[in-house]
Motif scaffolding. Sequence first.
Motif, PDB file in Angstrom:
ATOM      1  N   ASP A 113      -0.126   5.241   0.519  1.00 15.35           N
ATOM      2  CA  ASP A 113      -1.400   6.001   0.959  1.00 15.35           C
ATOM      3  C   ASP A 113      -2.605   5.150   0.926  1.00 15.35           C
ATOM      4  OD1 ASP A 113      -2.678   8.299   1.577  1.00 15.35           O
ATOM      5  OD2 ASP A 113      -2.938   9.120  -0.490  1.00 15.35           O
ATOM      6  N   HIS A 146      -2.228   2.672  -8.114  1.00 15.69           N
ATOM      7  CA  HIS A 146      -1.636   4.117  -8.608  1.00 15.69           C
ATOM      8  C   HIS A 146      -1.339   3.937 -10.025  1.00 15.69           C
ATOM      9  CE1 HIS A 146      -1.982   5.641  -4.508  1.00 15.69           C
ATOM     10  NE2 HIS A 146      -1.562   4.591  -4.065  1.00 15.69           N
ATOM     11  N   GLU A 197       7.563   7.219  -1.789  1.00 18.06           N
ATOM     12  CA  GLU A 197       6.683   8.153  -0.916  1.00 18.06           C
ATOM     13  C   GLU A 197       6.904   9.624  -0.913  1.00 18.06           C
ATOM     14  OE1 GLU A 197       5.365   4.990   2.670  1.00 18.06           O
ATOM     15  OE2 GLU A 197       7.643   6.064   2.732  1.00 18.06           O
ATOM     16  N   GLN A 242       0.987  15.490  -4.271  1.00 16.55           N
ATOM     17  CA  GLN A 242      -0.160  15.407  -3.763  1.00 16.55           C
ATOM     18  C   GLN A 242      -0.444  17.081  -3.388  1.00 16.55           C
ATOM     19  OE1 GLN A 242      -2.564  13.155  -3.778  1.00 16.55           O
ATOM     20  NE2 GLN A 242      -0.919  12.240  -4.769  1.00 16.55           N
ATOM     21  N   ASN A 249       0.933  -1.164  -0.142  1.00 17.13           N
ATOM     22  CA  ASN A 249       0.077   0.017   0.225  1.00 17.13           C
ATOM     23  C   ASN A 249       0.661   1.406  -0.042  1.00 17.13           C
ATOM     24  OD1 ASN A 249      -2.398  -1.382  -0.112  1.00 17.13           O
ATOM     25  ND2 ASN A 249      -3.045  -0.697   1.877  1.00 17.13           N
ATOM     26  N   TYR A 302       5.298  10.577  -4.354  1.00 20.20           N
ATOM     27  CA  TYR A 302       3.717  10.525  -4.306  1.00 20.20           C
ATOM     28  C   TYR A 302       3.476  11.925  -3.301  1.00 20.20           C
ATOM     29  CZ  TYR A 302      -0.870   9.156  -3.187  1.00 20.20           C
ATOM     30  OH  TYR A 302      -1.973   9.234  -3.224  1.00 20.20           O
ATOM     31  N   ASN A 303       4.068  12.246  -2.133  1.00 20.99           N
ATOM     32  CA  ASN A 303       3.634  13.270  -1.362  1.00 20.99           C
ATOM     33  C   ASN A 303       3.781  14.488  -2.041  1.00 20.99           C
ATOM     34  OD1 ASN A 303       2.822  11.480   0.769  1.00 20.99           O
ATOM     35  ND2 ASN A 303       4.866  11.448   1.715  1.00 20.99           N
TER      36      ASN A 303
END
Length: 226
Positions: free
Chosen positions: A26, A33, A218, A225, A24, A221-222
């Motif tokens: 998020d 994804h 990560e 966002q 996983n 991805y962050n």
Amino acid sequence: MKISAVIPAAGSGERFGGKKQLKNLDGRPLLYHTLQPFIRSALINEIVVVVPKKDVDQVDRELRSMISAKPVKVVAGGNSRQVSVHNGLAATDESSELICVHDAVRPFVTEGLIEKAVKACSEHDGVIVAQSSTDTIKKVMEDQILETLPRETIWRAQTPQVFSKLALQEALELAEAEDIQGTDEASLLERIGYQVGFVEGSSLNIKITTEEDWVFAEAIYNRLQE
Ligand code: C5P
């Protein structure tokens, strides 16, 4: 022109210590994804996801509950990436003319990259997304350097890789018959004389191979966002 996406996701994750494609990020599996741009892209008519045999039923159920916008098939992979892609190809719709292969473990692919590769296909037998090397690449044997490759000619192959279905089929069949294992599909077409072009990719389109790569994933991805 009908285009099928084939997403190999049947790796065992040996270098990672588990199946990262189902880990996983998020709260959603990495595979989810990765699939999003393929689901959104108007160019892609169907998606074939290739997973380990024992995960077929579970992934099939999960994807069906998540994706209704276009046909998705889930099929079993093989012992190598090449066999997995071949199984995926065999499950594509008869009418598809182009195959877009994309690693399940590259979740930051975009609709734009898919489109760029597909559009360039009109001039080649296949097109891959690649990134020029910022590192100097050495050819080595044991603990010695044999050769330094001229950096300006070195590009790192990523996916998506888009091919004429017939050419990819031929390349996979011949490789299998000659017991050749390629680390990407383009190399299998190149070796039998097909002309494969490339378009510039993105340094965010990383392949998550090791545990350290998860840290980068990560972070990317962050940031995306924000
Ligand atoms: O091995 P490689 O780094 O090229 O793996 C890229 C993709 O191929 C991953 O998404 C992995 O799950 C998939 N793969 C596969 N079947 C295998 C080995 C790898 O579908 N037997």
